[in-house]
Motif scaffolding. Structure first.
Motif, PDB file in Angstrom:
ATOM      1  N   THR A 252       0.544  -0.993  -0.136  1.00 19.45           N
ATOM      2  CA  THR A 252      -0.126  -0.215  -0.472  1.00 19.45           C
ATOM      3  C   THR A 252       1.111   0.967   0.025  1.00 19.45           C
ATOM      4  OG1 THR A 252      -2.169  -1.317   1.243  1.00 19.45           O
ATOM      5  CG2 THR A 252      -2.026   1.241   0.954  1.00 19.45           C
ATOM      6  N   VAL A 273      -7.628  -2.047   5.524  1.00 12.20           N
ATOM      7  CA  VAL A 273      -8.446  -1.596   4.454  1.00 12.20           C
ATOM      8  C   VAL A 273      -9.023  -2.609   3.532  1.00 12.20           C
ATOM      9  CG1 VAL A 273      -6.755  -2.380   1.971  1.00 12.20           C
ATOM     10  CG2 VAL A 273      -5.810  -1.145   2.978  1.00 12.20           C
ATOM     11  N   LEU A 276     -11.890  -0.841   5.112  1.00 10.32           N
ATOM     12  CA  LEU A 276     -12.193   0.688   3.616  1.00 10.32           C
ATOM     13  C   LEU A 276     -12.833  -0.112   2.496  1.00 10.32           C
ATOM     14  CD1 LEU A 276      -9.479   3.395   4.258  1.00 10.32           C
ATOM     15  CD2 LEU A 276     -11.407   3.084   5.440  1.00 10.32           C
ATOM     16  N   ILE A 277     -12.078  -0.775   1.924  1.00 14.42           N
ATOM     17  CA  ILE A 277     -12.203  -0.882   0.584  1.00 14.42           C
ATOM     18  C   ILE A 277     -13.984  -2.168   1.091  1.00 14.42           C
ATOM     19  CG2 ILE A 277     -12.724  -2.835  -1.153  1.00 14.42           C
ATOM     20  CD1 ILE A 277      -9.672  -2.897  -0.629  1.00 14.42           C
ATOM     21  N   SER A 280     -16.529   1.106   1.614  1.00  8.82           N
ATOM     22  CA  SER A 280     -16.735   1.554   0.213  1.00  8.82           C
ATOM     23  C   SER A 280     -17.198   1.471  -1.213  1.00  8.82           C
ATOM     24  CB  SER A 280     -15.288   2.577  -0.529  1.00  8.82           C
ATOM     25  OG  SER A 280     -14.436   3.358   1.018  1.00  8.82           O
ATOM     26  N   SER A 281     -17.385   0.310  -0.765  1.00  7.71           N
ATOM     27  CA  SER A 281     -18.057  -0.811  -1.801  1.00  7.71           C
ATOM     28  C   SER A 281     -19.761  -0.923  -1.735  1.00  7.71           C
ATOM     29  CB  SER A 281     -17.100  -2.554  -1.437  1.00  7.71           C
ATOM     30  OG  SER A 281     -16.089  -2.237  -2.398  1.00  7.71           O
ATOM     31  N   THR A 323     -16.104  -0.026  -7.779  1.00 10.36           N
ATOM     32  CA  THR A 323     -15.531   0.316  -6.699  1.00 10.36           C
ATOM     33  C   THR A 323     -13.994  -0.350  -6.399  1.00 10.36           C
ATOM     34  OG1 THR A 323     -17.596   1.246  -6.044  1.00 10.36           O
ATOM     35  CG2 THR A 323     -15.720   1.784  -4.919  1.00 10.36           C
ATOM     36  N   SER A 324     -14.738  -1.718  -5.713  1.00  8.13           N
ATOM     37  CA  SER A 324     -13.629  -2.812  -5.063  1.00  8.13           C
ATOM     38  C   SER A 324     -12.751  -2.632  -5.801  1.00  8.13           C
ATOM     39  CB  SER A 324     -14.293  -3.673  -5.067  1.00  8.13           C
ATOM     40  OG  SER A 324     -13.821  -4.685  -4.451  1.00  8.13           O
ATOM     41  N   LEU A 327     -10.503   0.376  -5.405  1.00 10.39           N
ATOM     42  CA  LEU A 327      -9.496   0.713  -5.165  1.00 10.39           C
ATOM     43  C   LEU A 327      -8.906  -0.415  -4.833  1.00 10.39           C
ATOM     44  CD1 LEU A 327     -12.604   1.366  -2.282  1.00 10.39           C
ATOM     45  CD2 LEU A 327     -11.100   2.840  -3.452  1.00 10.39           C
ATOM     46  N   SER A 328      -8.710  -1.588  -5.283  1.00 12.99           N
ATOM     47  CA  SER A 328      -7.702  -2.140  -5.437  1.00 12.99           C
ATOM     48  C   SER A 328      -6.460  -1.836  -6.169  1.00 12.99           C
ATOM     49  CB  SER A 328      -8.396  -3.923  -6.082  1.00 12.99           C
ATOM     50  OG  SER A 328      -8.703  -3.810  -6.791  1.00 12.99           O
ATOM     51  N   ILE A 330      -5.746   1.481  -5.798  1.00 15.74           N
ATOM     52  CA  ILE A 330      -5.243   2.489  -5.049  1.00 15.74           C
ATOM     53  C   ILE A 330      -4.462   1.864  -4.094  1.00 15.74           C
ATOM     54  CG2 ILE A 330      -5.664   4.081  -4.333  1.00 15.74           C
ATOM     55  CD1 ILE A 330      -8.125   4.819  -5.504  1.00 15.74           C
ATOM     56  N   PHE A 331      -5.098   1.026  -3.179  1.00 11.17           N
ATOM     57  CA  PHE A 331      -4.208   0.228  -1.739  1.00 11.17           C
ATOM     58  C   PHE A 331      -3.077  -0.953  -2.196  1.00 11.17           C
ATOM     59  CE2 PHE A 331      -8.448   2.220  -0.370  1.00 11.17           C
ATOM     60  CZ  PHE A 331      -7.593   2.755   0.696  1.00 11.17           C
TER      61      PHE A 331
END
Length: 407
Positions: A252, A273, A276-277, A280-281, A323-324, A327-328, A330-331
């Motif tokens: 990350t 992480v 958060l994912i 957010s999802s 979204t998943s 973000l995967s 990004i992280f």
């Protein structure tokens, strides 16, 4: 202030002009009342008064007036015109409440939307800070939410809609169960697991119900056990996901730039992480499902929640998976694209069935919202229903199916 009185639909009585006024002080002239030769079966008489005393009186033998008489006007119309005007005035009068109701309804919806946005942003920002903090801050805040949610659940169980077909548990049992549910996240963080604590609590509550005075009912036991499972046991997996998966998320990039006084790179764990994912999802799933249902919704998903449609559900699934995946990237977790898609799919399944479960409880209880704690949003259960099953699915997926926690 002058008062006006209208006398409608009096039959016209032929009178001589000399008999219209018996008052010598104010003789009547031919210009005061003018009648055409055409006969009118109905006419409207408007009389002007001075204060509260009558200035114009209609008698059986004729018309007389006082010294305070101001004016009297006879307005005649044909029968058809009179009926048309009366109908038009009636329609105008009936339309006024509709217009006023429409305006007030729009204002109320605008006010509700404003409340939802303001409190939604406040809840989102505060929840994000609590999730980032983790540890005891996250656990204690989560325990408070669980306590309020458990209280709302047992109030729903005791409502008229559900109690019409069952016997609710005693109030003291409901309160004890709410406290037990709030203690479960704390025990999960302290001991690392919750199985023994949940089993012990369920056994104690079952004994209290079976040994109560009167006639114990199975409905009391079943609703109480489900309350412990739904409001206590399932939410504990969020504590296990956020605080139990302490393996560092080495790839990350945000962790490498995280301030040391806030924990440094070690603060960014797989649990943080994944939490958060997952959150957010779920937010994306709810948002996209709402927008998709508004734009394309035609086919009802289920009778439990009439507003949900298959079209909105498909759009929500796509938004959740997208979204998943985003973000995967990004992280940099999970590293596999297939794992990110599966993680998003599980989050969506948990959120939709959690929402439907709470909708079923509210439908049987005969209420729209589980409470009124959050203005514009309803109760706690109305806001966290999509998260109740998701924590268990997310934790099981990361713990069991991702090799090396997806690092």
């Amino acid at each position: 202030m002058a008062s006006f009185v209208e006398i409608d639909r009096y039959n016209l009585i032929p009178l001589s002009l000399s008999s219209l006024c018996a008052c010598p002080c104010l003789p009547m002239s031919n210009k005061i009342i003018i009648l055409n030769q055409r006969r009118y079966s109905k006419f409207n008489l408007r009389i002007v008064f001075d204060g509260s005393k009558t200035m114009f009186r209609v008698r059986q033998s004729g018309v007389s007036c006082d010294r305070r008489f101001v004016a009297a006007v006879v307005r005649t119309k044909p029968d058809r015109l009179d009926e048309d005007d009366a109908k038009e005035e009636l329609d105008k009068g009936n339309n006024l409440p509709v217009i006023e109701d429409s305006i007030s309804e729009r204002q109320e919806k605008a006010s509700q939307l404003k409340k939802r946005i303001v409190f939604g942003l406040g809840i989102g920002i505060s929840s994000g800070g609590i999730v980032l903090a983790g540890g005891w801050v996250f656990t204690l805040a989560f325990a408070a939410v669980v306590f309020v949610g458990a209280r709302e659940y047992f109030e729903l169980v005791r409502s008229r809609g559900i109690t019409a077909g069952m016997t609710p548990p005693p109030r003291y049992v409901s309160r004890v169960c709410s406290v037990i549910c709030a203690l479960m996240p704390i025990l999960t963080l302290y001991f690392g697991q919750i199985d023994v604590s949940v089993t012990s609590a369920a056994f104690i509550v079952a004994m209290a119900l079976l040994l109560q005075r009167g006639n114990p009912r199975f409905a009391q036991l079943s609703s109480t056990m489900f309350g412990l499972f739904y409001c206590g046991y399932l939410p504990c997996f969020w504590v296990k996901l956020r605080c139990g998966l302490a393996a560092p998320a080495l790839n990350t990039r945000i962790g490498s730039a995280w301030p040391i006084f806030l924990g440094g790179q070690a603060h960014w764990t797989v649990g943080l992480v994944a939490t958060l994912i997952s959150i957010s999802s779920i937010i994306a799933a709810d948002t996209f499902a709402f927008l998709g249902g508004k734009a394309f919704g035609r086919t009802q998903l289920t009778s439990i929640s009439p507003k949900k449609t298959w079209e909105g559900t498909i759009v929500g699934l796509g938004g959740c998976i997208a979204t998943s995946i985003a973000l995967s990237r990004i992280f940099c977790w999970p590293t596999s694209l297939l794992s990110a898609i599966a993680f998003g799919f599980l989050n969506f399944v948990g959120s939709i069935f959690g929402d439907l479960t709470e909708s079923m409880i509210k439908r049987d209880a005969g209420v729209k919202d589980s409470g009124s704690l959050i203005p514009g949003h309803g109760g706690i259960l109305d806001r966290v229903d999509s998260y109740i099953f998701t924590g268990a699915l997310a934790y099981s997926f990361v713990k069991t199916f991702l090799p090396l926690y997806g690092i």
